[in-house]
Scaffold this active site. Sequence first.
Site, PDB file in Angstrom:
ATOM      1  N   TRP A 187       0.802  -1.217   0.000  1.00 50.18           N
ATOM      2  CA  TRP A 187       0.000   0.000   0.000  1.00 50.18           C
ATOM      3  C   TRP A 187       0.837   1.271   0.000  1.00 50.18           C
ATOM      4  CZ3 TRP A 187       1.711   2.664   4.090  1.00 50.18           C
ATOM      5  CH2 TRP A 187       2.229   1.936   5.178  1.00 50.18           C
ATOM      6  N   ASN A 188       2.136   1.206   0.331  1.00 51.33           N
ATOM      7  CA  ASN A 188       2.872   2.450   0.542  1.00 51.33           C
ATOM      8  C   ASN A 188       3.215   3.181  -0.757  1.00 51.33           C
ATOM      9  OD1 ASN A 188       4.638   0.330   0.000  1.00 51.33           O
ATOM     10  ND2 ASN A 188       6.305   1.196   1.193  1.00 51.33           N
ATOM     11  N   LYS A 211      -3.025  -8.777  -7.379  1.00 48.89           N
ATOM     12  CA  LYS A 211      -3.756  -8.626  -6.126  1.00 48.89           C
ATOM     13  C   LYS A 211      -3.292  -7.307  -5.528  1.00 48.89           C
ATOM     14  CE  LYS A 211      -3.519  -9.003  -2.048  1.00 48.89           C
ATOM     15  NZ  LYS A 211      -3.737  -7.983  -0.940  1.00 48.89           N
ATOM     16  N   PRO A 212      -4.044  -6.211  -5.749  1.00 52.10           N
ATOM     17  CA  PRO A 212      -3.597  -4.931  -5.213  1.00 52.10           C
ATOM     18  C   PRO A 212      -3.782  -4.894  -3.701  1.00 52.10           C
ATOM     19  CG  PRO A 212      -5.765  -4.687  -6.176  1.00 52.10           C
ATOM     20  CD  PRO A 212      -5.335  -6.096  -6.456  1.00 52.10           C
ATOM     21  N   SER A 214      -5.261  -4.121  -0.201  1.00 49.45           N
ATOM     22  CA  SER A 214      -6.638  -3.807   0.176  1.00 49.45           C
ATOM     23  C   SER A 214      -6.758  -2.404   0.754  1.00 49.45           C
ATOM     24  CB  SER A 214      -7.158  -4.835   1.186  1.00 49.45           C
ATOM     25  OG  SER A 214      -6.340  -4.882   2.338  1.00 49.45           O
ATOM     26  N   GLY A 264       6.462  -6.968   0.349  1.00 49.22           N
ATOM     27  CA  GLY A 264       5.747  -6.934   1.614  1.00 49.22           C
ATOM     28  C   GLY A 264       6.628  -7.426   2.745  1.00 49.22           C
ATOM     29  N   SER A 265       6.006  -7.971   3.763  1.00 45.99           N
ATOM     30  CA  SER A 265       6.744  -8.390   4.951  1.00 45.99           C
ATOM     31  C   SER A 265       7.528  -9.669   4.702  1.00 45.99           C
ATOM     32  CB  SER A 265       5.779  -8.603   6.123  1.00 45.99           C
ATOM     33  OG  SER A 265       5.032  -9.792   5.942  1.00 45.99           O
ATOM     34  N   GLU A 286      10.686  -8.775  -2.510  1.00 43.99           N
ATOM     35  CA  GLU A 286      11.253  -7.536  -1.965  1.00 43.99           C
ATOM     36  C   GLU A 286      10.597  -7.353  -0.607  1.00 43.99           C
ATOM     37  OE1 GLU A 286      11.288  -4.068  -0.560  1.00 43.99           O
ATOM     38  OE2 GLU A 286      10.242  -3.370  -2.364  1.00 43.99           O
ATOM     39  N   LEU A 287      11.354  -7.652   0.450  1.00 47.55           N
ATOM     40  CA  LEU A 287      10.778  -7.836   1.779  1.00 47.55           C
ATOM     41  C   LEU A 287      11.217  -6.738   2.750  1.00 47.55           C
ATOM     42  CD1 LEU A 287      11.253 -11.715   1.854  1.00 47.55           C
ATOM     43  CD2 LEU A 287       9.289 -10.393   1.028  1.00 47.55           C
ATOM     44  N   CYS A 320      10.174   0.898   2.533  1.00 45.87           N
ATOM     45  CA  CYS A 320      11.026  -0.214   2.957  1.00 45.87           C
ATOM     46  C   CYS A 320      12.502   0.162   2.956  1.00 45.87           C
ATOM     47  CB  CYS A 320      10.797  -1.429   2.059  1.00 45.87           C
ATOM     48  SG  CYS A 320      10.974  -1.063   0.308  1.00 45.87           S
ATOM     49  N   GLU A 420      11.640  -2.906  12.219  1.00 45.33           N
ATOM     50  CA  GLU A 420      11.404  -1.800  11.292  1.00 45.33           C
ATOM     51  C   GLU A 420      10.222  -0.963  11.764  1.00 45.33           C
ATOM     52  OE1 GLU A 420      11.147  -1.300   6.435  1.00 45.33           O
ATOM     53  OE2 GLU A 420      10.415  -3.153   7.356  1.00 45.33           O
TER      54      GLU A 420
END
Length: 517
Positions: A187-188, A211-212, A214, A264-265, A286-287, A320, A420
Amino acid sequence: MPEILSNGSDASSLLSQVRGGTLEAISNADMTYQLKDRSLFIEDAFIGGEWTTKEKTFEVWEPASATVLGKVANCDQDDFRKAIQSAFDAQPKFFESTTGTARGVMLRKWNDLILANQEDIALILCLENGKTLAEAKGEVAYAASFISWFAEEATRSYGVTIPSSYPNTSLSTIREPIGVCGIITPWNFPAAMITRKIAPALAAGCSVVIKPPSETPYTCLALTKLAIEAGLPPATIQVCPTKDRQAALELSTNPQVRKISFTGSTNVGKMLAGLAAKTLKRVSLELGGNAPVIVFDDADIDVAVEGVMFSKFRCSGQTCVCANRIYVQSGILKAFTERLVARVAQLKMGSGLDPTTTQGPLVNKAAVTKISEHISDALSKGAKVEFGGISKDDGKEKGFFCPPTVLSGVTAKMVVANDESFGPLAPIFEFGSEEEVLRLANDTEFGLAGYFFTRDIGKAHRVARRLEVGMVGVNTGKISAAEAPFGGVKESGYGREGSLYGMEEYQTIKSITVSTV
């Protein structure tokens, strides 16, 4: 503490609600905002080349006012299966009926349409994400840059000729699209994280099922509409918004999906990689990050402060690659801290629609709570608030706001050293020697980005090599661009996005051996 809004009003007075798929005027005494093209505000899924209305929906919140912005189609597992099948059927036709040049033309037109609608997309992004309108406009241009870049790369999908060890034989290679790609984005950066993934996929001749996030699905849906207007075959792009995690897992388990790209995470990335391994899908991850910033005694302090301001506080600290640990050498600790505090004090919180705002809200209440917990833990272990801090009322009444905060006296024993923050919290650690700070900087399971400031050219090369990260900024906080490889090492993931390497993530290499006898 910075004001919430410079005009004395709260965020809700700047915003109106979205109803029936149209965005009404958003105004205060000084400004009026309205979409020029209301058709870009879309609440449907895009499956099988058609906009699909779902009876089941989920709410999308506007972070600055903590109110519901709208309701978006909530796709289920059957929807994902239909989308995957449609993309699977469309992909070979797409690749076989187009050349790299033709795909490049489509992508360039898409780039042009995005830039022509930059203000509308930025307004949608600002509302659902919370970042300032200026930052949102910058992100839209940044997102378009990936499309422009890969429009050119589409024509540069080179194979090679290899001397064969067999007589009367030629050996060569060609690059082919990997197939259907499952795209899961955060989302960022609702625009740039979409285009950085799907532009190279489409350039390579792949189809995608997205899958965008939410929290911010509207930006993706607007970009999709423009992609179809640009001439991309509708079935090559499928968009399935959902709050159903089980449904989204279809992307990782369905054998017709040949590639997963996820940002994401780290925990979710590990889970998706494990599921994808059962069908041996290619995976790009990309975590999480825990980026160190090192300011050496010989640094230009003003340059270092500006670098930290950009790296730490853009998107209200929700990136991130944000500076998460700021290591300052003893000799300039006091001067650096004073100058950083002076710059942070100039920031102003508020709705992203207010042109005087420099810090928008965080994405949700949980994000504010996490920052509060990090600050409380640090203070309980001896840290000091140099500026900011969170009161018990922050983030509860007027949106999800978190004051920009600077902490001093931070140590490795505090939670912020290892977790983080993902918000506008700048913790300052003191260090003595180069060896010490490299040990501290590398003492993490993450390895996405790192930054340092020095005027010693030898140290610049030495430290850049020794930092265990995928990306390094030397005397700058700006490291992201379409031409720059983006990705990490260790538990920050694998694979690279953007740059000349980006399209390779969506291609396979086929060798062709031909007997000339």
